[in-house]
Design a protein around this motif. Structure first.
Motif, PDB file in Angstrom:
ATOM      1  N   ASN A 168     -42.698   6.878   8.312  1.00 22.11           N
ATOM      2  CA  ASN A 168     -41.328   7.181   8.727  1.00 22.11           C
ATOM      3  C   ASN A 168     -40.592   7.987   7.663  1.00 22.11           C
ATOM      4  N   SER A 172     -38.842  11.584   8.428  1.00 20.12           N
ATOM      5  CA  SER A 172     -37.473  11.969   8.094  1.00 20.12           C
ATOM      6  C   SER A 172     -37.443  13.240   7.252  1.00 20.12           C
ATOM      7  N   TYR A 191     -37.512  13.643  17.611  1.00 21.18           N
ATOM      8  CA  TYR A 191     -38.010  12.736  16.589  1.00 21.18           C
ATOM      9  C   TYR A 191     -37.926  11.285  17.032  1.00 21.18           C
ATOM     10  N   SER A 192     -37.305  11.042  18.196  1.00 24.25           N
ATOM     11  CA  SER A 192     -37.083   9.687  18.687  1.00 24.25           C
ATOM     12  C   SER A 192     -37.782   9.509  20.030  1.00 24.25           C
ATOM     13  N   THR A 193     -38.352   8.341  20.249  1.00 25.33           N
ATOM     14  CA  THR A 193     -38.991   8.058  21.535  1.00 25.33           C
ATOM     15  C   THR A 193     -37.964   7.910  22.646  1.00 25.33           C
ATOM     16  N   HIS A 194     -36.682   7.908  22.289  1.00 24.62           N
ATOM     17  CA  HIS A 194     -35.618   7.783  23.285  1.00 24.62           C
ATOM     18  C   HIS A 194     -35.035   9.136  23.691  1.00 24.62           C
ATOM     19  N   LYS A 210     -45.452   6.350  17.213  1.00 27.35           N
ATOM     20  CA  LYS A 210     -44.394   6.874  18.091  1.00 27.35           C
ATOM     21  C   LYS A 210     -44.940   7.925  19.053  1.00 27.35           C
ATOM     22  N   TYR A 214     -44.949   7.570  23.064  1.00 27.19           N
ATOM     23  CA  TYR A 214     -44.162   8.596  23.761  1.00 27.19           C
ATOM     24  C   TYR A 214     -45.038   9.359  24.757  1.00 27.19           C
ATOM     25  N   TYR A 665     -33.214  -2.138  17.262  1.00 25.40           N
ATOM     26  CA  TYR A 665     -32.024  -1.371  16.876  1.00 25.40           C
ATOM     27  C   TYR A 665     -30.763  -2.217  16.690  1.00 25.40           C
ATOM     28  N   LEU A 674     -30.136   7.040  18.751  1.00 19.05           N
ATOM     29  CA  LEU A 674     -30.480   8.384  18.272  1.00 19.05           C
ATOM     30  C   LEU A 674     -30.196   8.525  16.778  1.00 19.05           C
ATOM     31  N   ASP A 677     -32.783   6.351  14.784  1.00 19.63           N
ATOM     32  CA  ASP A 677     -34.088   7.012  14.749  1.00 19.63           C
ATOM     33  C   ASP A 677     -34.088   8.225  13.830  1.00 19.63           C
TER      34      ASP A 677
END
Length: 726
Positions: A168, A172, A191-194, A210, A214, A665, A674, A677
């Motif tokens: 991670n 970043s 960069y986020s699975t969301h 991830k 994803y 989270y 967001l 992440d």
């Protein structure tokens, strides 16, 4: 042999006898001039180029005060085509005085459109990719393999790029590097699975876990796949399966790829053959390494410095930190050891006065604990760094170190896996990883973290006991194509046609077993990386205890405390692998703290205050392990597997997704997720969240921050941490 190669080989032979490491600062000027003339000859031939660079680094490190020597060094740098050496010398107040039309033309030839000047071998690599767009590269840690990823993406105009990094922290760092590159202003950075997949130009930056999750949920039509630290597919640890799965997905996509890592001699023949790929190995280390063994009761000479004889490891470590120039990384095997050794070094390090440092210390005091020993360490220019430290704090520590504010970081492997620092020295306090001896490859990889291109010509590695043993990996196998057998869980993820004969036989045995137990293979396949036998054991337990259906099923988004306790007990006792069971985290402790996290959304400081231990450092270390190992990583996959198995046995509709999101989270608001992440600390997210309500993309969040006076709610360090990440 041609004439140039003959001259180079004779020059190499002369240098071998004329110059040892100590000779570079004791030789007469005329001898140095002759040596530089030989180095110039060596740099003309591919057979002696790597040796020539090694000698050039040592002459640059011990820069001679002589006009002809300076001119010869300038000529050697031009011949090496490592032009950044000139800038590095200028930073030292030295000038090679060789800037002319020819050198300008030469630099232009090694420059890319974005004015990035490559080294000779980086240019060779970039050119190699033109003819081999499915490329595996082995090169030293300081080579700059990652440096040209963005150049390749831009030059070849790839539309959908997947970039896999091992940690991670590197995620970043990589995200920020793309974010700050203006050429990607019109590219969606995911960069986020969301974040849903993009139909536009996009770069997906993920850890293996991830990306795997994803890509199971979303179809990505990627045309370029980048895999950093690719050797991990063959590491046979608890992450090698997910690494293999990611690489297998790239294989199935038949896209271009760039697989990179250090110090391996060959790559899977089967993978290269099936993908029409190409392997290339580069050996030139543009930052040279000097190895020292500081034996018991013996003096040690480091350059012009003599370290006195000492008997204990800690006393030898203190002598290195006290007397040897340059910043230092100290490698230890365990988290608690990193903390204790850092506290020992504080005793010999002077207090540091710096505004940025004070801001970080104040932030740590307010959000974690004012009794954490990290604070007293930081005040004296020392830090410890391990997997239990929040990622955003890890980033701040590395930034302070690279800004020369901190002088020493004591670390576990977290800092030696791809994170770039300005350390000149690496000290091996331990030769183990946890309780397992380091391999020769792991040792070589850690040594590679000494010295940073652009800052140092020479990096140093110190052993405080036995001599360091280095070796390269002979060959990286791709488990799916090269192993005789893989785990049952991994076998299920592979298309039957891609399995070797032994794998097909294993698949037949798996199918026979699950038919007898009346379990669909699709169910077990869905629960990736959960031990096959453990899944079947839970199914049998649920079938034998029909009343559990009514006890566990709930209405609403979250289970009750009693229901959550039951789920955790079953997961811990039946589904957990042996490596996931920890003495510090019993079933009862996990139940207590998971409920606290889900129902009350405490901050780290509040979680620490609830943990019962004598010492504050122990409380913090164990709570942070809980957050970053269990809440963020282990529990989500186990809860999801439990949901799948429970619903199969009882034909139910248990939904644990809201629980998982709250656990990971501490919130279910998309704007918060967001930001978290992206690496923004939860404490900062909580301050700005209500002002960002309704923002569903990172672009909208950035727009709100610009338009509204939200940043005024934050301290200077919080503003810096937020803006750095978005």
């Amino acid at each position: 042999m041609n004439y140039v190669d003959g001259l180079a080989l004779r020059a190499a032979e002369r240098m071998k006898h004329a110059f040892s490491v100590e000779d570079f600062f004791t030789k007469e000027v005329r001898d140095i001039q002759k040596g530089l003339e030989d180095v110039y000859k060596m740099l003309q031939s591919s057979s002696t180029y790597t040796q020539g660079v090694s000698y050039l680094c040592r002459f640059c490190e011990n820069y001679p005060d002589d006009k002809l020597c300076r001119e010869l060094i300038g000529q050697c740098i031009g011949s090496s085509r490592i032009f950044l050496y000139e800038e590095m010398l200028e930073k030292k107040g030295c000038s090679t005085a060789c800037e002319d039309l020819f050198s300008s033309v030469q630099k232009a030839f090694y420059s890319l459109p974005g004015d990035l000047v490559l080294t000779k071998e980086q240019k060779d690599l970039f050119d190699l990719f033109k003819t081999n767009r499915k490329l595996v590269v082995s090169a030293p840690t300081s080579f700059g393999k990652s440096r040209i990823i963005r150049e390749i993406v831009v030059y070849y105009d790839y539309k959908q790029v997947v970039l896999i990094v091992p940690t991670n922290a590197l995620l970043s760092e990589t995200y920020v590097s793309f974010l700050n590159d203006k050429r990607f202003d019109q590219t969606d950075l995911i960069y986020s699975t969301h974040i849903p997949p993009s139909k536009n130009r996009a770069v997906y930056i993920f850890t293996p876990e991830k990306f795997d999750a994803y890509s199971d949920e979303h179809e990505i039509d990627f045309d370029f796949f980048v895999f950093d630290e690719v050797y991990k597919v063959d590491s046979r640890d608890n992450r090698s399966s997910v690494y293999s799965s990611c690489l297998y997905k790239a294989y199935k996509k038949r896209c271009d790829y760039y697989l990179i890592g250090p110090y391996f001699k060959k790559f899977s023949d089967a993978y290269l053959e099936k993908t029409a790929g190409y392997f290339s190995k580069f050996s030139t280390d543009i930052v040279q390494k000097e190895l020292y063994t500081y034996s018991d009761d013996c003096e040690l000479q480091v350059g012009k410095t003599i370290l006195p004889s000492r008997r204990t490891k800690i006393s030898k470590l203190k002598e290195i930190v006290r007397r040897v120039d340059g910043q230092t990384i100290v490698y230890v095997s365990r988290k608690d050891s990193a903390e204790s050794k850092a506290k020992e070094l504080v005793k010999i390090c002077a207090e540091v006065e710096n505004q940025l440092l004070e801001e970080v210390i104040e932030y740590i005091s307010e959000t974690i604990s004012d009794e954490w020993s990290l604070i007293s360490c930081l005040r004296n220019g020392v830090a410890f760094h391990h997997a239990g430290i929040p990622k955003y704090i890890q980033t701040e520590l590395v930034d302070l170190f690279n800004a020369q504010i901190l002088q020493v970081i004591v670390c576990t492997p977290t800092l030696t896996e791809g994170v770039n620092t300005s350390a000149k020295n690496v000290v091996f306090f331990d030769n183990k990883k946890a309780d397992i001896p380091l391999t020769g490859f792991e040792t070589k990889n850690i040594i590679g973290r000494s010295g940073r291109f652009g800052h140092h010509f020479i990096g140093r590695a110190f052993s405080l006991g036995e001599e360091l043993q280095q070796e390269e990996i002979e060959k990286i196998d791709f488990p799916i194509f090269d192993y005789e057998s893989v785990s049952k869980e991994d076998n299920l993820q592979i298309d039957l046609d891609d399995l070797p004969p032994s794998g097909k036989e294993q698949r037949k045995e798996i199918l026979d077993e699950v038919r007898q137990k009346r379990v669909p293979i699709t169910l077990l396949k869905k629960n990736k990386y959960i031990k096959f036998e453990n899944q079947l054991a839970l199914i049998e337990f649920l079938r034998a205890n029909q009343t559990l259906e009514g006890e566990v099923l709930f209405s609403g988004s979250l289970p009750t405390k009693g229901q959550l306790d039951t789920i955790i007990e079953l997961i811990h006792d039946i589904l957990f692998s042996e490596s996931d069971v920890r003495r510090n985290w019993t079933t009862g402790a996990l139940q207590k703290f998971t409920a606290y996290q889900v129902y009350y959304q405490p901050n780290i400081k509040e979680l620490v205050s609830e943990y019962n231990a004598v010492r504050e450092d122990t409380r913090i270390r164990n709570v942070l392990t809980l957050i970053y190992e269990y809440f963020e990583f282990k529990f989500p996959k186990y809860f999801m597997a439990f949901e799948h198995l429970f619903n199969f046995v009882y034909s139910a509709s248990l939904n644990l997704s809201p629980l998982i999101i709250h656990l990971q989270y501490g919130t279910d608001r998309i704007q918060d997720i967001l930001l978290i992440d992206a690496g923004v600390p939860v404490s900062i997210v909580k301050k700005v969240s209500k002002h960002l309500s309704g923002a569903e993309t990172i672009v909208e969040i950035k727009h709100r921050l610009r338009q509204q006076n939200i940043l005024a709610l934050l301290s200077k360090v919080e503003q810096r941490m937020l803006l750095k990440r978005i």
